[in-house]
Design an enzyme around this catalytic site. Structure first.
Site, PDB file in Angstrom:
ATOM      1  CB  ILE A   2       5.230  -4.711   7.427  1.00  0.00           C
ATOM      2  CG1 ILE A   2       5.681  -6.182   7.371  1.00  0.00           C
ATOM      3  CG2 ILE A   2       5.377  -4.060   6.051  1.00  0.00           C
ATOM      4  CD1 ILE A   2       4.893  -7.040   6.395  1.00  0.00           C
ATOM      5  CB  THR A  17      -0.911   0.010   1.237  1.00  0.00           C
ATOM      6  OG1 THR A  17      -1.683  -1.179   1.253  1.00  0.00           O
ATOM      7  CG2 THR A  17      -1.816   1.220   1.241  1.00  0.00           C
ATOM      8  CB  THR A  18       3.756   2.232   2.123  1.00  0.00           C
ATOM      9  OG1 THR A  18       3.005   1.875   3.282  1.00  0.00           O
ATOM     10  CG2 THR A  18       4.533   3.499   2.422  1.00  0.00           C
ATOM     11  CE  LYS A  71       1.479  -4.088   6.764  1.00  0.00           C
ATOM     12  NZ  LYS A  71       1.784  -3.292   5.540  1.00  0.00           N
ATOM     13  CE1 TYR A 124     -16.353  -0.989  -5.051  1.00  0.00           C
ATOM     14  CE2 TYR A 124     -16.656  -2.933  -6.426  1.00  0.00           C
ATOM     15  CZ  TYR A 124     -17.052  -1.666  -6.039  1.00  0.00           C
ATOM     16  OH  TYR A 124     -18.142  -1.074  -6.618  1.00  0.00           O
ATOM     17  NE  ARG A 157      -4.681   2.203   2.708  1.00  0.00           N
ATOM     18  CZ  ARG A 157      -4.235   3.188   1.930  1.00  0.00           C
ATOM     19  NH1 ARG A 157      -4.789   3.430   0.760  1.00  0.00           N
ATOM     20  NH2 ARG A 157      -3.240   3.950   2.325  1.00  0.00           N
TER      21      ARG A 157
END
Length: 293
Positions: free
Chosen positions: A203, A44-45, A161, A107, A138
């Site tokens: 992480i 994501t980052t 994670k 989603y 997210r």
């Protein structure tokens, strides 16, 4: 393999929006020089959602080449389409990644049975160590402890994670499956309490700019120096929170740019920090000695 201080590394772009490979390789060197245990590209980052397949491969390949086996590379290859996640994971394996990080389907909002089948299909089809990634904020859905515990039986599933923020759920996973699956923190500000419960590391977003400090705190916890670790945790708390004053990775990429580590260019639909938040970020970074007043 995927324990300790791990960085969810940003993906730098140039002013024209293209992947800045030279800056990316320099970021990797900065991480390794400062003790980071694992490099995690295309998470994501790393703005993975904006990378096309060719770019995704190039970022992972560049990371593997630059790391050159000095530390493990855990490549983000998740997708809300199971077949796409399998393809991306196989590509990462072929390029030489040490493992893959797989976000839960976003989603679609599948049932827990659907989540289980998604991850099992990837694990069945790609023989590489796999770290699951639960981040309800997210994806719009939570992967329950029961689903994670069920997946821990698969030999290719080696970690998760956890970024649910639910210490009870996290503790349930560790209690039931901690001998089969490594739990790692997906939230910098929860690393200490999670590791106190048995998590194996983090992480980290903040490690993009303070890798040595994140490694020092993780090391202190692993050495049972909890007084030292608590002081580090509390000292870093305001900075961790600043990395989320707007959507990640906008603040961390801005912070890295202010430190001269890379450019601050983002890909739409992300936009630069609002002026008030930029001023706030600069103030906090100044207090930490990361930039001059």
């Amino acid at each position: 393999m995927f324990t300790g201080s791990m960085v969810a590394i940003i993906t730098p772009f140039d002013k024209d929006g293209r992947f800045d490979e030279e800056a990316f390789r320099q970021l990797i060197e900065f991480q390794i020089e400062n003790g980071t245990d694992v490099i995690v590209p295309c998470g994501t980052t790393g703005e993975s959602a904006t990378l096309d397949h060719a770019e995704h491969k190039r970022v992972i390949k560049s990371c593997i080449e630059q790391v050159d086996k000095r530390v493990p590379v855990l490549a983000g290859t998740g997708s809300n389409a199971t077949t796409e996640a399998i393809e991306l994971s196989q590509n990462a394996k072929t390029m030489g990644a040490d493992g893959v990080l797989l976000i839960s389907p976003y989603y679609n909002k599948p049932s827990q049975e659907g989540v289980y089948r998604h991850f099992k299909a990837i694990a069945d089809n790609v023989a590489i160590p796999q770290v699951l990634y639960n981040v309800p904020g997210r994806t719009g859905m939570n992967m329950t402890a029961a689903t994670t515990i069920r997946l821990a039986d698969h030999p290719n599933v080696v970690g998760i994670k956890e970024a649910s923020g639910d210490l009870t759920q996290i503790s349930q996973i560790i209690a039931a499956a901690g001998d089969r699956i490594h739990v790692v923190s997906g939230d910098d500000f929860l690393t200490l309490p999670m590791m106190a419960c048995g998590a194996r590391g983090v992480i980290s977003v903040t490690a993009n700019i303070l890798p040595r400090e994140i490694k020092a705190m993780v090391t202190a916890i692993n050495e049972n120096r909890y007084d030292d670790a608590r002081k580090m945790h509390l000292h870093l708390l305001e900075l961790h929170q600043a990395m989320f004053i707007e959507t990640n990775p906008v603040p961390i990429k801005t912070a890295a740019s202010l430190m001269g580590l890379c450019g601050d260019h983002l890909r739409m639909p992300l936009a630069e920090l609002l002026p008030d938040n930029l001023a706030r970020l600069k103030t906090i970074m100044t207090r930490y000695g990361l930039i001059d007043a």
